[in-house]
Design a protein around this motif. Structure first.
Motif, short mmCIF file in Angstrom:
data_model
loop_
_atom_site.label_atom_id
_atom_site.label_comp_id
_atom_site.label_asym_id
_atom_site.label_seq_id
_atom_site.Cartn_x
_atom_site.Cartn_y
_atom_site.Cartn_z
N ALA A 67 -6.77 -64.39 36.71
CA ALA A 67 -6.89 -64.11 35.28
C ALA A 67 -6.54 -65.36 34.48
O ALA A 67 -5.55 -66.03 34.75
CB ALA A 67 -5.97 -62.96 34.89
N GLU A 68 -7.39 -65.65 33.50
CA GLU A 68 -7.11 -66.77 32.60
C GLU A 68 -6.05 -66.39 31.57
O GLU A 68 -5.27 -67.21 31.15
CB GLU A 68 -8.39 -67.21 31.90
CG GLU A 68 -9.40 -67.82 32.84
CD GLU A 68 -10.67 -68.23 32.11
OE1 GLU A 68 -10.62 -68.46 30.89
OE2 GLU A 68 -11.70 -68.32 32.79
N HIS A 69 -6.08 -65.14 31.16
CA HIS A 69 -5.13 -64.65 30.16
C HIS A 69 -4.25 -63.58 30.81
O HIS A 69 -4.60 -62.41 30.83
CB HIS A 69 -5.87 -64.08 28.95
CG HIS A 69 -6.82 -65.07 28.35
ND1 HIS A 69 -6.38 -66.12 27.59
CD2 HIS A 69 -8.16 -65.19 28.42
CE1 HIS A 69 -7.42 -66.84 27.22
NE2 HIS A 69 -8.51 -66.29 27.70
N VAL A 70 -3.16 -64.00 31.34
CA VAL A 70 -2.28 -63.12 32.11
C VAL A 70 -1.84 -61.90 31.29
O VAL A 70 -1.71 -60.81 31.83
CB VAL A 70 -1.06 -63.91 32.64
CG1 VAL A 70 -0.12 -62.99 33.40
CG2 VAL A 70 -1.51 -65.05 33.52
N ASP A 71 -1.67 -62.06 30.00
CA ASP A 71 -1.24 -60.94 29.17
C ASP A 71 -2.26 -59.81 29.15
O ASP A 71 -1.91 -58.65 28.94
CB ASP A 71 -0.99 -61.40 27.73
CG ASP A 71 0.19 -62.36 27.62
OD1 ASP A 71 1.02 -62.38 28.55
OD2 ASP A 71 0.27 -63.08 26.61
N ASP A 72 -3.52 -60.13 29.40
CA ASP A 72 -4.59 -59.13 29.37
C ASP A 72 -4.97 -58.61 30.76
O ASP A 72 -5.78 -57.68 30.88
CB ASP A 72 -5.85 -59.73 28.73
CG ASP A 72 -5.62 -60.15 27.29
OD1 ASP A 72 -4.72 -59.58 26.64
OD2 ASP A 72 -6.34 -61.05 26.83
N ALA A 73 -4.42 -59.19 31.81
CA ALA A 73 -4.86 -58.87 33.16
C ALA A 73 -4.68 -57.40 33.52
O ALA A 73 -5.59 -56.78 34.08
CB ALA A 73 -4.13 -59.76 34.17
N ALA A 74 -3.56 -56.81 33.21
CA ALA A 74 -3.31 -55.41 33.57
C ALA A 74 -4.25 -54.48 32.81
O ALA A 74 -4.82 -53.54 33.39
CB ALA A 74 -1.86 -55.04 33.29
N ALA A 75 -4.46 -54.74 31.53
CA ALA A 75 -5.37 -53.91 30.74
C ALA A 75 -6.80 -54.04 31.24
O ALA A 75 -7.54 -53.06 31.34
CB ALA A 75 -5.29 -54.30 29.26
N PHE A 76 -7.21 -55.24 31.58
CA PHE A 76 -8.55 -55.47 32.11
C PHE A 76 -8.75 -54.74 33.43
O PHE A 76 -9.75 -54.06 33.64
CB PHE A 76 -8.79 -56.97 32.29
CG PHE A 76 -10.17 -57.30 32.76
CD1 PHE A 76 -11.25 -57.23 31.90
CD2 PHE A 76 -10.38 -57.68 34.07
CE1 PHE A 76 -12.53 -57.53 32.34
CE2 PHE A 76 -11.65 -57.99 34.52
CZ PHE A 76 -12.74 -57.92 33.65
N GLY A 77 -7.76 -54.83 34.30
CA GLY A 77 -7.84 -54.12 35.58
C GLY A 77 -7.91 -52.62 35.41
O GLY A 77 -8.70 -51.94 36.07
N ALA A 78 -7.12 -52.08 34.50
CA ALA A 78 -7.14 -50.64 34.24
C ALA A 78 -8.50 -50.21 33.69
O ALA A 78 -9.04 -49.17 34.08
CB ALA A 78 -6.03 -50.27 33.26
N ALA A 79 -9.07 -51.01 32.80
CA ALA A 79 -10.39 -50.70 32.25
C ALA A 79 -11.45 -50.71 33.34
O ALA A 79 -12.35 -49.86 33.38
CB ALA A 79 -10.75 -51.68 31.14
N MET A 80 -11.36 -51.65 34.26
CA MET A 80 -12.33 -51.74 35.35
C MET A 80 -12.24 -50.50 36.26
O MET A 80 -13.26 -49.97 36.69
CB MET A 80 -12.12 -53.01 36.17
CG MET A 80 -12.40 -54.27 35.39
SD MET A 80 -14.10 -54.37 34.79
CE MET A 80 -14.97 -54.54 36.31
N VAL A 81 -11.04 -50.05 36.53
CA VAL A 81 -10.88 -48.85 37.35
C VAL A 81 -11.49 -47.64 36.66
O VAL A 81 -12.21 -46.84 37.27
CB VAL A 81 -9.38 -48.60 37.68
CG1 VAL A 81 -9.17 -47.24 38.31
CG2 VAL A 81 -8.85 -49.70 38.59
N LEU A 82 -11.24 -47.50 35.38
CA LEU A 82 -11.79 -46.39 34.61
C LEU A 82 -13.32 -46.45 34.58
O LEU A 82 -14.00 -45.46 34.85
CB LEU A 82 -11.25 -46.40 33.18
CG LEU A 82 -11.83 -45.35 32.25
CD1 LEU A 82 -11.45 -43.96 32.72
CD2 LEU A 82 -11.37 -45.60 30.83
N LEU A 83 -13.87 -47.62 34.27
CA LEU A 83 -15.33 -47.76 34.22
C LEU A 83 -15.98 -47.52 35.57
O LEU A 83 -17.03 -46.90 35.67
CB LEU A 83 -15.70 -49.14 33.68
CG LEU A 83 -15.42 -49.35 32.20
CD1 LEU A 83 -15.65 -50.80 31.82
CD2 LEU A 83 -16.31 -48.44 31.37
#
Length: 54
Positions: free
Chosen positions: A27-43
């Protein structure tokens, strides 16, 4: 680096790898990594679940 080790493990074990590649990235933006991963699981769940016939 652990990225290569994780990629190798996924290449050997991911069930759907014959349908699409699984790529490990840092992840380039570590602060967003968890939210991005959660969104990917949901999608993924929404896109893989067949829709009822209309």
């Amino acid at each position: 680096m652990y990225k290569r080790q994780v990629q190798d493990r996924l290449d050997r074990s991911v069930f759907m790898r014959h349908v699409h590649d699984v790529k490990v990235g840092i992840a380039e933006h570590v602060d967003d990594a968890a939210a991005f991963g959660a969104a990917m699981v949901l999608l993924r769940g929404l896109l893989e679940t067949p829709s009822p016939a209309i």
